[in-house]
Design a protein around this motif. Structure first.
Motif, PDB file in Angstrom:
ATOM      1  N   LEU A   5      40.431  33.005  55.127  1.00  0.00           N
ATOM      2  CA  LEU A   5      39.685  34.248  54.939  1.00  0.00           C
ATOM      3  C   LEU A   5      40.147  34.986  53.687  1.00  0.00           C
ATOM      4  O   LEU A   5      39.311  35.502  52.915  1.00  0.00           O
ATOM      5  N   ALA A   6      41.464  35.031  53.454  1.00  0.00           N
ATOM      6  CA  ALA A   6      41.974  35.693  52.249  1.00  0.00           C
ATOM      7  C   ALA A   6      41.492  34.983  50.986  1.00  0.00           C
ATOM      8  O   ALA A   6      41.101  35.620  50.004  1.00  0.00           O
ATOM      9  N   SER A   7      41.509  33.649  51.021  1.00  0.00           N
ATOM     10  CA  SER A   7      41.039  32.887  49.861  1.00  0.00           C
ATOM     11  C   SER A   7      39.550  33.135  49.609  1.00  0.00           C
ATOM     12  O   SER A   7      39.117  33.262  48.458  1.00  0.00           O
ATOM     13  N   ILE A   8      38.755  33.222  50.679  1.00  0.00           N
ATOM     14  CA  ILE A   8      37.322  33.494  50.523  1.00  0.00           C
ATOM     15  C   ILE A   8      37.094  34.885  49.930  1.00  0.00           C
ATOM     16  O   ILE A   8      36.246  35.078  49.049  1.00  0.00           O
ATOM     17  N   VAL A   9      37.862  35.879  50.410  1.00  0.00           N
ATOM     18  CA  VAL A   9      37.687  37.253  49.920  1.00  0.00           C
ATOM     19  C   VAL A   9      37.993  37.343  48.434  1.00  0.00           C
ATOM     20  O   VAL A   9      37.242  37.959  47.652  1.00  0.00           O
ATOM     21  N   PHE A  10      39.086  36.710  47.999  1.00  0.00           N
ATOM     22  CA  PHE A  10      39.437  36.777  46.579  1.00  0.00           C
ATOM     23  C   PHE A  10      38.409  36.045  45.714  1.00  0.00           C
ATOM     24  O   PHE A  10      38.117  36.471  44.592  1.00  0.00           O
ATOM     25  N   SER A  11      37.889  34.932  46.238  1.00  0.00           N
ATOM     26  CA  SER A  11      36.840  34.242  45.479  1.00  0.00           C
ATOM     27  C   SER A  11      35.578  35.081  45.413  1.00  0.00           C
ATOM     28  O   SER A  11      34.876  35.093  44.386  1.00  0.00           O
ATOM     29  N   LEU A  12      35.255  35.799  46.487  1.00  0.00           N
ATOM     30  CA  LEU A  12      34.078  36.672  46.472  1.00  0.00           C
ATOM     31  C   LEU A  12      34.221  37.781  45.433  1.00  0.00           C
ATOM     32  O   LEU A  12      33.231  38.166  44.787  1.00  0.00           O
ATOM     33  N   LEU A  13      35.445  38.302  45.272  1.00  0.00           N
ATOM     34  CA  LEU A  13      35.644  39.363  44.280  1.00  0.00           C
ATOM     35  C   LEU A  13      35.289  38.884  42.880  1.00  0.00           C
ATOM     36  O   LEU A  13      34.762  39.644  42.064  1.00  0.00           O
ATOM     37  N   LEU A  14      35.565  37.611  42.603  1.00  0.00           N
ATOM     38  CA  LEU A  14      35.241  37.069  41.284  1.00  0.00           C
ATOM     39  C   LEU A  14      33.749  36.770  41.159  1.00  0.00           C
ATOM     40  O   LEU A  14      33.099  37.177  40.187  1.00  0.00           O
ATOM     41  N   PHE A  15      33.177  36.099  42.152  1.00  0.00           N
ATOM     42  CA  PHE A  15      31.781  35.672  42.048  1.00  0.00           C
ATOM     43  C   PHE A  15      30.818  36.859  42.132  1.00  0.00           C
ATOM     44  O   PHE A  15      29.756  36.834  41.497  1.00  0.00           O
ATOM     45  N   LEU A  16      31.168  37.873  42.908  1.00  0.00           N
ATOM     46  CA  LEU A  16      30.283  39.032  43.015  1.00  0.00           C
ATOM     47  C   LEU A  16      30.269  39.864  41.747  1.00  0.00           C
ATOM     48  O   LEU A  16      29.331  40.641  41.518  1.00  0.00           O
ATOM     49  N   SER A  17      31.300  39.727  40.921  1.00  0.00           N
ATOM     50  CA  SER A  17      31.346  40.499  39.678  1.00  0.00           C
ATOM     51  C   SER A  17      30.572  39.834  38.543  1.00  0.00           C
ATOM     52  O   SER A  17      30.484  40.388  37.447  1.00  0.00           O
ATOM     53  N   ILE A  18      29.980  38.672  38.796  1.00  0.00           N
ATOM     54  CA  ILE A  18      29.237  37.977  37.743  1.00  0.00           C
ATOM     55  C   ILE A  18      27.947  38.704  37.410  1.00  0.00           C
ATOM     56  O   ILE A  18      27.566  38.831  36.241  1.00  0.00           O
TER      57      ILE A  18
ATOM     58  N   MET B 263      21.352  38.099  43.175  1.00  0.00           N
ATOM     59  CA  MET B 263      22.292  37.197  42.526  1.00  0.00           C
ATOM     60  C   MET B 263      23.677  37.296  43.160  1.00  0.00           C
ATOM     61  O   MET B 263      24.387  36.286  43.296  1.00  0.00           O
ATOM     62  N   GLN B 264      24.072  38.489  43.565  1.00  0.00           N
ATOM     63  CA  GLN B 264      25.357  38.639  44.248  1.00  0.00           C
ATOM     64  C   GLN B 264      25.366  37.893  45.574  1.00  0.00           C
ATOM     65  O   GLN B 264      26.377  37.275  45.944  1.00  0.00           O
ATOM     66  N   LEU B 265      24.224  37.941  46.293  1.00  0.00           N
ATOM     67  CA  LEU B 265      24.130  37.195  47.537  1.00  0.00           C
ATOM     68  C   LEU B 265      24.247  35.690  47.291  1.00  0.00           C
ATOM     69  O   LEU B 265      24.948  34.974  48.021  1.00  0.00           O
ATOM     70  N   LEU B 266      23.592  35.207  46.243  1.00  0.00           N
ATOM     71  CA  LEU B 266      23.650  33.783  45.929  1.00  0.00           C
ATOM     72  C   LEU B 266      25.055  33.357  45.499  1.00  0.00           C
ATOM     73  O   LEU B 266      25.588  32.338  45.964  1.00  0.00           O
ATOM     74  N   PHE B 267      25.654  34.144  44.622  1.00  0.00           N
ATOM     75  CA  PHE B 267      26.997  33.807  44.159  1.00  0.00           C
ATOM     76  C   PHE B 267      28.030  33.939  45.289  1.00  0.00           C
ATOM     77  O   PHE B 267      28.990  33.170  45.362  1.00  0.00           O
ATOM     78  N   GLY B 268      27.802  34.946  46.150  1.00  0.00           N
ATOM     79  CA  GLY B 268      28.705  35.077  47.290  1.00  0.00           C
ATOM     80  C   GLY B 268      28.618  33.890  48.231  1.00  0.00           C
ATOM     81  O   GLY B 268      29.632  33.370  48.706  1.00  0.00           O
ATOM     82  N   GLY B 269      27.396  33.430  48.511  1.00  0.00           N
ATOM     83  CA  GLY B 269      27.236  32.231  49.337  1.00  0.00           C
ATOM     84  C   GLY B 269      27.837  31.009  48.683  1.00  0.00           C
ATOM     85  O   GLY B 269      28.432  30.147  49.348  1.00  0.00           O
ATOM     86  N   LEU B 270      27.723  30.930  47.365  1.00  0.00           N
ATOM     87  CA  LEU B 270      28.320  29.808  46.642  1.00  0.00           C
ATOM     88  C   LEU B 270      29.846  29.820  46.766  1.00  0.00           C
ATOM     89  O   LEU B 270      30.476  28.772  46.933  1.00  0.00           O
ATOM     90  N   ALA B 271      30.441  31.005  46.715  1.00  0.00           N
ATOM     91  CA  ALA B 271      31.893  31.110  46.857  1.00  0.00           C
ATOM     92  C   ALA B 271      32.349  30.661  48.240  1.00  0.00           C
ATOM     93  O   ALA B 271      33.351  29.936  48.386  1.00  0.00           O
ATOM     94  N   VAL B 272      31.603  31.078  49.280  1.00  0.00           N
ATOM     95  CA  VAL B 272      31.964  30.674  50.644  1.00  0.00           C
ATOM     96  C   VAL B 272      31.827  29.160  50.822  1.00  0.00           C
ATOM     97  O   VAL B 272      32.676  28.499  51.432  1.00  0.00           O
TER      98      VAL B 272
END
Length: 345
Positions: free
Chosen positions: A30-43, A49-58
């Motif tokens: 869960l921690a790894s997913i959250v940190f990856s979301l912080l990066l992908f959501l900032s694109i 697009m945030q929803l798509l990038f967030g799903g891609l991170a998960v």
């Protein structure tokens, strides 16, 4: 009734241990997913697009840990080609995940540093105002000296002294406001970064980057370790259930492979058994019959007792049984005579 030698070294982990493993694994993933979301959501700032990038991170995060699970499974099946392909897939996803974790942790660290910088800026502003007042007072004192030289004390010096008094009061007010500011809440991470920078004699930015990369790699390896531990424990439990002993309370048919293994172990057990001596196989009566029939001893109680190393009571019982069965007879002089076992039929 036999276990594999590797399985006999331990038993399956208990419920508490497995719940602990699952908790650590879930928290780290869960921690790894959250940190990856912080990066992908900032694109991108667009919600779609945030929803798509967030799903891609998960997807990347979950796929990474499933790839690591497959590495263990294929290694256990000795499928080394498949193991290396899964390992390569995991390495690519792990690199993306570590990059996301670095971006997320770095972003959180920067926000903490910005808060410290804002507080420090307020303190610096008060200090600059106080220093400006000091300079103004110094200039006023210089002007007062000139007025004294011009003998204009009543008009010039008095006015400058009043101005300096006002400036000193303003300076004290600014100092009180600066001292009443809340203390800069320097987080432990910021303190650690500054300590690393001082100890390694490097810039704080470089120390921050090194610390963030280290934490990201550690988080990824921590989660991968527990995912691999779950896979190993599941394989062990499966083998342990297949090799459980056969009991009357819970009889289960054994497969051909286990039956051959049990037969092999039974033969080894028989080979390992020590060879028994005649005294351990035959009773004293049977030993006495064998010795008398082969003329190894004379047909007398003393000879049989000495040969078998038994007591007089035991030899009396043996000869009484021999006499009853007609194997021996007694002469007129009370001596026994061997007749042979043929008369026993």
């Amino acid at each position: 009734m036999f276990y594999n030698q590797d399985l006999a070294l331990r038993f399956p982990k208990g419920r508490f241990a497995m719940w602990s493993v699952y908790s650590f694994t879930g928290a780290s993933i869960l921690a790894s997913i959250v940190f990856s979301l912080l990066l992908f959501l900032s694109i991108d700032d667009d919600p779609v697009m945030q929803l798509l990038f967030g799903g891609l991170a998960v997807i990347f995060e979950l796929g990474k840990f499933f790839a690591w699970y497959e590495v263990g499974e294929r290694h256990a099946r000795r499928n080394y080609l498949g193991m290396f392909s899964a390992l390569g897939f995991y390495a690519v996803l792990a690199a993306i995940s570590i990059g996301g974790s670095v971006g997320g942790i770095n972003s959180a660290t920067n926000k903490a540093q910005e808060h410290v910088n804002v507080q420090q800026s307020k303190v610096n502003a008060f200090n600059m105002q106080i220093e400006a007042i000091d300079k103004q007072i110094s200039l006023n004192n210089t002007a007062a000296e000139k007025y004294i030289q011009m003998e204009r004390i009543a008009t010039g010096v008095t006015r400058i002294q009043k101005e300096n008094s006002r400036l000193r009061e303003e300076q004290q007010t600014l100092a009180m406001q600066r001292d009443n500011l809340p203390l800069v809440s320097q987080g432990s991470v910021i303190g650690l970064i500054e300590s690393l920078a001082r100890s390694l004699n490097i810039e704080a930015v470089t120390a921050q980057l090194g610390l963030v990369v280290f934490l990201s790699v550690l988080l990824d390896f921590f989660a991968a370790f527990f995912v691999g531990l779950i896979g190993e424990e599941n394989r062990f439990r499966h083998q342990f259930r297949n090799l459980k002993p056969v009991t009357i309370e819970g009889f289960t048919p054994i497969g051909a492979e286990n039956a051959e293994r049990l037969t092999h172990f039974s033969e080894l057990d028989r080979l390992d058994e020590p060879e028994l001596s005649p005294s351990q196989v035959y009773s004293p009566y049977e030993q006495a019959v064998n010795a008398l029939s082969s003329n190894q001893v004379n047909c007398s109680k003393r000879a049989v007792s000495k040969y078998l190393n038994i007591t007089n009571d035991e030899v009396d019982e043996i000869f009484a049984q021999l006499f009853t069965e007609g194997v021996v007879t007694q002469k007129a002089n009370k001596h026994y005579q061997w007749q042979g076992v043929t008369s026993q039929a």
